[in-house]
Structure formats: C-alpha cells, structure tokens
Write an enzyme that holds these catalytic residues in place. Sequence first.
Site, PDB file in Angstrom:
ATOM      1  N   GLY A  11       0.702  -1.114  -0.096  1.00  0.00           N
ATOM      2  CA  GLY A  11      -0.024   0.077   0.013  1.00  0.00           C
ATOM      3  C   GLY A  11       0.774   1.227  -0.087  1.00  0.00           C
ATOM      4  N   GLY A  13      -0.546   4.260   0.244  1.00  0.00           N
ATOM      5  CA  GLY A  13      -1.452   5.436   0.563  1.00  0.00           C
ATOM      6  C   GLY A  13      -0.814   6.457   1.787  1.00  0.00           C
ATOM      7  N   PHE A  14      -1.518   6.839   2.603  1.00  0.00           N
ATOM      8  CA  PHE A  14      -1.037   7.718   3.524  1.00  0.00           C
ATOM      9  C   PHE A  14      -0.166   6.814   4.441  1.00  0.00           C
ATOM     10  CE2 PHE A  14      -4.376  10.638   2.002  1.00  0.00           C
ATOM     11  CZ  PHE A  14      -3.693  11.755   1.986  1.00  0.00           C
ATOM     12  N   GLY A  15      -0.601   5.769   4.782  1.00  0.00           N
ATOM     13  CA  GLY A  15      -0.006   4.981   5.827  1.00  0.00           C
ATOM     14  C   GLY A  15       1.510   4.292   5.266  1.00  0.00           C
ATOM     15  N   GLU A 170     -19.182  17.533   1.668  1.00  0.00           N
ATOM     16  CA  GLU A 170     -18.274  18.271   0.725  1.00  0.00           C
ATOM     17  C   GLU A 170     -19.054  18.029  -0.593  1.00  0.00           C
ATOM     18  OE1 GLU A 170     -14.257  18.343   3.189  1.00  0.00           O
ATOM     19  OE2 GLU A 170     -14.541  16.723   1.778  1.00  0.00           O
ATOM     20  N   GLN A 315      -4.460  11.608   9.027  1.00  0.00           N
ATOM     21  CA  GLN A 315      -3.395  11.706  10.050  1.00  0.00           C
ATOM     22  C   GLN A 315      -3.005  10.480  10.727  1.00  0.00           C
ATOM     23  OE1 GLN A 315      -1.284  14.103  11.326  1.00  0.00           O
ATOM     24  NE2 GLN A 315      -1.628  15.480   9.609  1.00  0.00           N
TER      25      GLN A 315
HETATM   26  C1  FAD Z   1     -13.496  10.684  -0.478  1.00  0.00           C
HETATM   27  C2  FAD Z   1     -12.408  10.644   0.715  1.00  0.00           C
HETATM   28  C3  FAD Z   1     -12.269  11.864   1.285  1.00  0.00           C
HETATM   29  C4  FAD Z   1     -11.626  11.827   2.547  1.00  0.00           C
HETATM   30  N1  FAD Z   1     -11.224  13.027   3.254  1.00  0.00           N
HETATM   31  C5  FAD Z   1     -10.284  13.179   4.235  1.00  0.00           C
HETATM   32  C6  FAD Z   1      -9.994  14.430   4.869  1.00  0.00           C
HETATM   33  O1  FAD Z   1     -10.455  15.215   4.432  1.00  0.00           O
HETATM   34  N2  FAD Z   1      -9.060  14.345   6.035  1.00  0.00           N
HETATM   35  C7  FAD Z   1      -8.729  12.928   6.506  1.00  0.00           C
HETATM   36  O2  FAD Z   1      -7.852  13.105   7.480  1.00  0.00           O
HETATM   37  N3  FAD Z   1      -9.000  11.797   5.886  1.00  0.00           N
HETATM   38  C8  FAD Z   1      -9.953  11.831   4.914  1.00  0.00           C
HETATM   39  N4  FAD Z   1     -10.176  10.475   4.151  1.00  0.00           N
HETATM   40  C9  FAD Z   1      -9.594   9.332   4.791  1.00  0.00           C
HETATM   41  C10 FAD Z   1      -8.218   9.105   4.475  1.00  0.00           C
HETATM   42  O3  FAD Z   1      -8.231   9.239   2.974  1.00  0.00           O
HETATM   43  C11 FAD Z   1      -7.734   7.776   4.814  1.00  0.00           C
HETATM   44  O4  FAD Z   1      -8.086   7.557   6.239  1.00  0.00           O
HETATM   45  C12 FAD Z   1      -6.242   7.182   4.357  1.00  0.00           C
HETATM   46  O5  FAD Z   1      -6.277   7.596   3.126  1.00  0.00           O
HETATM   47  C13 FAD Z   1      -6.145   5.932   5.166  1.00  0.00           C
HETATM   48  O6  FAD Z   1      -4.829   5.731   4.524  1.00  0.00           O
HETATM   49  P1  FAD Z   1      -4.295   4.183   4.377  1.00  0.00           P
HETATM   50  O7  FAD Z   1      -2.752   4.303   4.178  1.00  0.00           O
HETATM   51  O8  FAD Z   1      -4.717   3.383   5.389  1.00  0.00           O
HETATM   52  O9  FAD Z   1      -5.284   3.860   3.196  1.00  0.00           O
HETATM   53  P2  FAD Z   1      -4.929   4.393   1.542  1.00  0.00           P
HETATM   54  O10 FAD Z   1      -4.545   5.836   1.636  1.00  0.00           O
HETATM   55  O11 FAD Z   1      -6.288   4.144   1.135  1.00  0.00           O
HETATM   56  O12 FAD Z   1      -4.141   3.544   0.768  1.00  0.00           O
HETATM   57  C14 FAD Z   1      -4.134   2.095   0.529  1.00  0.00           C
HETATM   58  C15 FAD Z   1      -3.188   1.835  -0.692  1.00  0.00           C
HETATM   59  O13 FAD Z   1      -3.256   0.459  -0.786  1.00  0.00           O
HETATM   60  C16 FAD Z   1      -3.324   0.151  -2.150  1.00  0.00           C
HETATM   61  N5  FAD Z   1      -3.883  -1.228  -2.088  1.00  0.00           N
HETATM   62  C17 FAD Z   1      -5.139  -1.611  -1.595  1.00  0.00           C
HETATM   63  N6  FAD Z   1      -5.330  -2.853  -1.868  1.00  0.00           N
HETATM   64  C18 FAD Z   1      -3.985  -3.475  -2.318  1.00  0.00           C
HETATM   65  C19 FAD Z   1      -3.721  -4.642  -2.677  1.00  0.00           C
HETATM   66  N7  FAD Z   1      -4.408  -5.624  -2.540  1.00  0.00           N
HETATM   67  N8  FAD Z   1      -2.459  -4.770  -3.430  1.00  0.00           N
HETATM   68  C20 FAD Z   1      -1.584  -3.663  -3.552  1.00  0.00           C
HETATM   69  N9  FAD Z   1      -2.072  -2.438  -3.280  1.00  0.00           N
HETATM   70  C21 FAD Z   1      -2.990  -2.239  -2.610  1.00  0.00           C
HETATM   71  C22 FAD Z   1      -4.198   1.069  -2.650  1.00  0.00           C
HETATM   72  O14 FAD Z   1      -3.901   1.207  -4.176  1.00  0.00           O
HETATM   73  C23 FAD Z   1      -3.713   2.455  -2.061  1.00  0.00           C
HETATM   74  O15 FAD Z   1      -2.688   3.114  -2.667  1.00  0.00           O
HETATM   75  C24 FAD Z   1     -11.052  10.589   3.011  1.00  0.00           C
HETATM   76  C25 FAD Z   1     -11.341   9.392   2.474  1.00  0.00           C
HETATM   77  C26 FAD Z   1     -12.003   9.553   1.188  1.00  0.00           C
HETATM   78  C27 FAD Z   1     -12.336   8.398   0.362  1.00  0.00           C
END
Ligand code: FAD
Length: 420
Positions: A11, A13-15, A170, A315
């Site tokens: 992943g 994404g943010f994490g 939003e 965050q």
């Molecule tokens: C529309 C929307 C608006 C938001 N607005 C806000 C906001 O204003 N403020 C805020 O703090 N938070 C907001 N959030 C929440 C925030 O975006 C999430 O909490 C954050 O992205 C979580 O981070 P993460 O790393 O867990 O997952 P993500 O950022 O979702 O990253 C997951 C990553 O894993 C990858 N992935 C998934 N499954 C697989 C797999 N099987 N194999 C390979 N890669 C994979 C994906 O492609 C992605 O890049 C919002 C979310 C959404 C959907």
Amino acid sequence: MADAPHVVIIGGGFGGLAAARALDGAAARVTLVDRHNYHLFQPLLYQVATAALSPGDIASPIRWILRHQRNVQVLLADARAIDPAARRVDLDRGALSYDFLIVATGAAHSYFGHPEWAARAPGLKTLDDALEIRRQVLLAYEAAEREADPQKRQRLLTFVIVGGGPTGVELAGALAEIARQSLSHDFRSIRPESARIILVEGSPHVLAPFPDSLRAAAHRSLERLGVEVRTGAVVTAIDEAGVSVGGESIAAGTVLWAAGVAASPLAKSLGVPLDRVGRVTPQPTLELAEHPHVFVVGDLCAFVQDGKPLPGVAQVAMQQGAQAARNVRRAIERQPLEPFRYHNYGIMATIGRGSAVGDVFGVKISGFAGWLFWIFLHIFWLIGFRNRFVVMTEWAWSYLTMQRRVRLITGERLWPSSSS
Ligand SMILES: Cc1cc2nc3c(=O)[nH]c(=O)nc-3n(C[C@H](O)[C@H](O)[C@H](O)COP(=O)(O)OP(=O)(O)OC[C@H]3O[C@@H](n4cnc5c(N)ncnc54)[C@H](O)[C@@H]3O)c2cc1C
C-alpha cells in the site's frame, strides 16, 4: 545490502508512504507494493468528482515520490494473499518473501449488506470512482436538457447523497454550487439552479465527529446553498427510480454513496480475528500478537486509544505508518518496540466555496476564516510543488469566476440505460 533484512510494505497510500519515508537510511531493503502507480490524495477526490480539479492534480507517481530513497524499490502489483507462517506475500504475478511486513491497504466501500446498491450509487474512493461520478453528474444535466416530460426531467435533476460525514457534506456543497453557479447560464431548456440536492444521514446530525456548534454551522451552510438536509433518515432501498428513505420514495436520477466503509479484503488472509468492518486489531506497538514481524496501519487497523477507537483519517494512517517503521528499525537493532500514540491536530470539512468548519488544536473555526485555513492546510499537505501550484491556481480561478474548469464527459458509453 543484499543480506539486509527485507521489509515489504503493501500500500502506497498515507500509511504505507509514511512508513517507506521513515525507513529512509535504515539498514534494510524496502519493497513498496501498490496496485496503482500513484499515491492518491483522497481528501480532494470530491473536487475531481465535481469537476473542479483534474486527476493529475491530486495524485503523484509513487516511484517519483520515493526516487531519492536508495533503499526502496517500488513494485506495481496487486497483493492477493499473505502467508504469515511462510513470511510471504502472493502477488498477481509472483511472490515476495519478507522479514518484516507492513500492511497498509486501506478500506473500500460497504453498502451495509446491500452490494446490489453499488451499481446504482457509486462511492468515492479511487480516481476511477471520481471520474465516474463526474460523468454521471454532468450527464444528468445533458439528459435533462433533452427530456420533454417535466416529471422525468425533475427526476434527472434530483441528486441524492447518502451519508452526512465529511465526504457527503463536501459532495453536497459542491453539487449545489454546480447547479446554482457553474452551470446556471449554460442550458436553454432547463434551469440547472432548480436541481434538488438532498443529503441523507441516518444519525441525528451531519458531521458526527465534529463538536455540536460546528455541526450546526455546517447544517446552516448547506441549507444556505439550497441543499435539503435529511438527518435521522435511513435509506431502505436504492433502485432505478431513486431511493426510499423511511417510508418516502424520492425519484432521483443520481444517487451517490458516502456512507459505510469496510477494510481491505487482504486482511482476511492474515487468519487473525477481524472486527465488524473487517479491520485487524494489533498490539499497542502495531505488531500482530499472532504474527510478530507483521504490522498493520491506517484504515485497515482497528486501534483503541483512551477507550475510544481512532477514526479512519489520513493523520492516523501517517502517524501509524511512521511508528510501524520506527518499530521495524528497533526490531532490526534488537531493541524493545514502542507503543503507538496518536496526536490529534484536528479535523476539518469544507461546505462549498468560502465556507468550512474545523476543530484545530482545540480551536473551533467556521465560515470564511475556516475556509482560508482549509485551503492553506490542503495546499501544504499535497505532495509535489507542481500539484500545489496548479491546485492553488485552479482554486483562485474558480473562486473569481465561479467556474469549474474540468467539466468533461469522458468514456465511450454516453447514456446510462435508464435515461436513454
Ligand atoms: C473521499 C474521501 C475523502 C477523505 N477526506 C479526508 C480528509 O479530509 N481528511 C482526512 O484526514 N482523511 C480523509 N479521508 C480518509 C483518508 O483518506 C484515509 O483515512 C487514508 O487514506 C487511510 O490511509 P491508508 O494508508 O490506510 O489507506 P489508503 O490511503 O487508502 O491507501 C491504500 C493503498 O493501498 C493500495 N492497495 C489496496 N489494496 C491493495 C492490494 N491488494 N495490493 C496492492 N495495493 C493495494 C491502494 O491502491 C492504495 O494506494 C478521506 C477518504 C476518502 C475516500
């Protein structure tokens, strides 16, 4: 370096990205795997869905973001399963062995046991979702322009958003602005400003995680924009005609889903107990009790702090990603792992042009001041100078002209079958 421990991060994404960055210079080989080649800034997705920004403005190639980090390799691949006993991740093609694993695959939509609603009510999670929503919204106006029957026309000009959290609020605010401002001069047979935008929320308030005064301010801002806000209203059906809310049927051409989320299905393959929405509960160090060397972070991770579950926000994911990486470093150096503690800097949501609410460092802000702060925060937070510059310019332009520059209907299929 070839015999350094191998850290796999699933992943970007943010994490996952925060974890990779915190491993810069570590005595480890790091492989970051993502099924997309870009990191997506989800907080601004609704602006792509409502034609204010282009996809490239809110996404950056992961390979480019990490280009200076010599110990990281980026792989474009879909992780299909994790075998913790064998310390292996199975990919769509091939597999990766690891010494340490950080799982950061986030969440997807959940339709509360009604997967059939997905076809009628797209959710907003990926760039493809945002483009599909943009397409459906713009097509609704085009179909209404061609429709002679007033009842059918009104149905096409009715937009229902299910879910009154930050994303729903939003979206509703932006859709109201499209109707009342951006499109108001562009059609001849219809009056776009007569469109109904209805926001449906099951709990008694919109923006449930916000303090009372800010919820009320957001509610008032939505109503000022002409959004019909229905709180305490539960959706019981979504079909071709529209939605049923309690006993009422609302004829609507476009229904958007901003309600439930479920953790990434990859968690199931870890073979550990999952919570109600499929998340994994780690130890305070973010490591799994059942599988030392495996860490979970972000939306996939169920973490309780001071008796309350942490919210699924960026965050939390970033701070957990960085902590998981620090603990991997400590494990490599044979030091005891440290527990994770979340530092909450605040929450914000915007309600159309010129209005936002926020609770930042304990200070409540709303209205225009809140909106200016929201802009500053998001520009600061975006990745890449180009994106910051372009987004700033787009926002300034649309603030002055009330226009949404990216009003493009793309894709081969023109009309959904129900409106042809
Ligand atoms: C529309 C929307 C608006 C938001 N607005 C806000 C906001 O204003 N403020 C805020 O703090 N938070 C907001 N959030 C929440 C925030 O975006 C999430 O909490 C954050 O992205 C979580 O981070 P993460 O790393 O867990 O997952 P993500 O950022 O979702 O990253 C997951 C990553 O894993 C990858 N992935 C998934 N499954 C697989 C797999 N099987 N194999 C390979 N890669 C994979 C994906 O492609 C992605 O890049 C919002 C979310 C959404 C959907």
